[in-house]
Design a protein around this motif. Sequence first.
Motif, PDB file in Angstrom:
ATOM      1  N   SER A 149      51.316  44.201  79.129  1.00 30.25           N
ATOM      2  CA  SER A 149      51.738  45.468  79.754  1.00 30.25           C
ATOM      3  C   SER A 149      51.994  46.550  78.722  1.00 30.25           C
ATOM      4  N   GLY A 150      51.254  47.669  78.880  1.00 30.76           N
ATOM      5  CA  GLY A 150      51.440  48.807  77.989  1.00 30.76           C
ATOM      6  C   GLY A 150      51.287  48.431  76.516  1.00 30.76           C
ATOM      7  N   TYR A 151      50.728  47.272  76.276  1.00 33.18           N
ATOM      8  CA  TYR A 151      50.594  46.735  74.911  1.00 33.18           C
ATOM      9  C   TYR A 151      51.952  46.704  74.211  1.00 33.18           C
ATOM     10  N   LYS A 152      52.994  46.387  75.017  1.00 34.42           N
ATOM     11  CA  LYS A 152      54.324  46.224  74.442  1.00 34.42           C
ATOM     12  C   LYS A 152      54.896  44.829  74.704  1.00 34.42           C
ATOM     13  N   PHE A 153      54.117  43.998  75.389  1.00 34.73           N
ATOM     14  CA  PHE A 153      54.564  42.627  75.639  1.00 34.73           C
ATOM     15  C   PHE A 153      53.895  41.747  74.589  1.00 34.73           C
ATOM     16  N   ASN A 154      54.676  41.083  73.766  1.00 35.69           N
ATOM     17  CA  ASN A 154      54.099  40.294  72.674  1.00 35.69           C
ATOM     18  C   ASN A 154      53.600  38.957  73.204  1.00 35.69           C
ATOM     19  N   ALA A 155      52.326  38.918  73.546  1.00 32.60           N
ATOM     20  CA  ALA A 155      51.779  37.717  74.203  1.00 32.60           C
ATOM     21  C   ALA A 155      51.386  36.662  73.173  1.00 32.60           C
ATOM     22  N   ASP A 156      51.602  35.402  73.552  1.00 31.94           N
ATOM     23  CA  ASP A 156      50.995  34.307  72.780  1.00 31.94           C
ATOM     24  C   ASP A 156      49.564  34.114  73.257  1.00 31.94           C
ATOM     25  N   TYR A 157      49.382  34.347  74.566  1.00 30.93           N
ATOM     26  CA  TYR A 157      48.044  34.200  75.153  1.00 30.93           C
ATOM     27  C   TYR A 157      47.797  35.401  76.084  1.00 30.93           C
ATOM     28  N   GLU A 170      41.613  46.754  69.553  1.00 27.82           N
ATOM     29  CA  GLU A 170      42.105  47.816  68.665  1.00 27.82           C
ATOM     30  C   GLU A 170      42.995  47.163  67.603  1.00 27.82           C
ATOM     31  N   ASP A 171      42.944  47.632  66.363  1.00 26.65           N
ATOM     32  CA  ASP A 171      43.801  47.054  65.317  1.00 26.65           C
ATOM     33  C   ASP A 171      45.265  47.065  65.728  1.00 26.65           C
ATOM     34  N   LYS A 172      45.672  48.155  66.398  1.00 24.87           N
ATOM     35  CA  LYS A 172      47.119  48.340  66.681  1.00 24.87           C
ATOM     36  C   LYS A 172      47.651  47.283  67.649  1.00 24.87           C
ATOM     37  N   VAL A 173      46.772  46.523  68.326  1.00 22.89           N
ATOM     38  CA  VAL A 173      47.276  45.503  69.259  1.00 22.89           C
ATOM     39  C   VAL A 173      46.996  44.080  68.761  1.00 22.89           C
ATOM     40  N   LYS A 174      46.501  43.995  67.509  1.00 23.49           N
ATOM     41  CA  LYS A 174      46.089  42.668  66.997  1.00 23.49           C
ATOM     42  C   LYS A 174      47.262  41.689  67.013  1.00 23.49           C
ATOM     43  N   ILE A 386      32.255  43.730  66.671  1.00 30.72           N
ATOM     44  CA  ILE A 386      33.639  43.559  66.200  1.00 30.72           C
ATOM     45  C   ILE A 386      33.743  42.191  65.541  1.00 30.72           C
ATOM     46  N   ASN A 387      34.204  42.189  64.282  1.00 27.02           N
ATOM     47  CA  ASN A 387      34.512  40.930  63.605  1.00 27.02           C
ATOM     48  C   ASN A 387      36.021  40.734  63.708  1.00 27.02           C
ATOM     49  N   PRO A 388      36.467  39.803  64.591  1.00 30.65           N
ATOM     50  CA  PRO A 388      37.907  39.677  64.872  1.00 30.65           C
ATOM     51  C   PRO A 388      38.664  38.831  63.853  1.00 30.65           C
TER      52      PRO A 388
END
Length: 454
Positions: A149-157, A170-174, A386-388
Amino acid sequence: MQNIFDEVGSLDRKCYEEFALSEDLLMEHAADGMADFIKSNYALGATVLVVCGGGNNGADGLALARILHKDYDVKLFMAKEAKSEMAKLQLLRAQKVDVSFVDQLFNAEIIVDAVLGTGFNGELSSELLQMLETLNNYKAVKIACDIPSGYKFNADYTLTMGGLKKSLFEDKVKDIVGEITVLDLGVAREIYETDSKIKLLDESDLQLPNRKKQNTHKGSYGHLAVVSGEKTGASVMSAQAAFRFGTALVTLLSNENIHAPYEIMQSHQLPQSASAIALGMGLGVEFSQSELERFVSNGHPLLLDADIFYHPLLSTLLGKKKVVITPHPKEFCEVLRECKIAEISVEELQQSRFEYAQLFSKHFPDVTLVLKGANVIISQGEQMFINPYGSNVLAKGGSGDVLAGLIAGLLAQGYAPLDAAISGSLAHTLLAKSYKGADFSLTPIDLIDGICKL
Ligand SMILES: NC(=O)C1=CN([C@@H]2O[C@H](COP(=O)(O)OP(=O)(O)OC[C@H]3O[C@@H](n4cnc5c(N)ncnc54)[C@H](O)[C@@H]3O)[C@@H](O)[C@H]2O)[C@H](O)CC1
Ligand SMILES: [K+]
């Protein structure tokens, strides 16, 4: 390689219009896919807190809660009132099978973020931010439904529906998205997806310069000329990386004698048999513009890195054929400025890496861009890869020189620029990934020493 999409709404609509599937059916498969993931990884009976928003992301969560109910100790927390038609229907279904609702968040063993998905826009309210922060502080296994959510939830998966979304890379959500898994929505992925111009690379896309024929000689494996300027260490490391990566002959172009391994040759002139040139690493101001122009006048494939991005010759070089450039973000901002494409800060670039990479490739469709970062962007013309596998162990002086040598070495061996960029970048990140030492301790020589084990 996997397809990456700007959006998947059009793919959903294809399911409705062409395959007579419905939103309800897709959602059911989405929820089932999440349930299967949980059942395959976590013991029955575990406590599961599903936090739902008011849209269809929330609806996915409600359907998941219904499916897991009884097999798991499921609690539903409605962060927003059910608003979309599907959310209301899924709420009704959950209520009808008596799933329990809670009005307090708690530290369940598993937490599922089904608050906001692709419908998120604008900013998160402080209340929602606060709630996500609370969830982040719990020790639970954290699963994001579709996207965090909003790229503010630190997901494990992150269990994403149907296909991979560009925003997930995006790098900012890696450090936010965790491990990404795509869930099918009632048809196989190859039926659901269309082709996409953006591809996610994986390790199998690495094409090593393996030698096949026995009846060959060292002239068959290229000759790389590395222009060596004031800071010779950079060019020597590039030369060593290229040599290790199969280039049979490597020559340092320099006006004076350099301390380098015996296997690396040295010359003041471009060797007759040169098949590619690497330019920029540690260049400084040793060579005059006319000397550099002479080096690059034969139309050899070019690898441009580091100092050359600040050199007046840059735009001439970008007009040549078979050019690969390997800037880090700061250098790329300089390239965009020098080529009068954009005047932006590194922060602005990092917020919109895909957009600026695409903008550059629109201006220079024949140049292959390798934009370094946590997720490396490789762009040529309309294609983007993209090379992840970028990792923080590479954040060290000299690792860029090794990358330049890996790619230039493949150019010298006859790889097309895009293939050299893809395989050189994958080799570079996989070398870092396979490094056995402490993550802060990697040196460029460790990378070079690891090449023989690829
Ligand atoms: N193929 C697929 O990807 C499928 C996805 N599914 C799920 O559907 C959601 C997208 O649903 P949608 O209703 O369009 O949006 P969301 O649920 O993500 O959010 C909409 C909801 O949130 C409110 N909102 C938007 N921005 C904000 C904000 N900044 N702050 C607070 N609230 C916000 C908005 O008003 C709406 O109420 C997708 O992610 C998947 O989970 C399907 O289930 C299956 C196919
Ligand atoms: K979510």
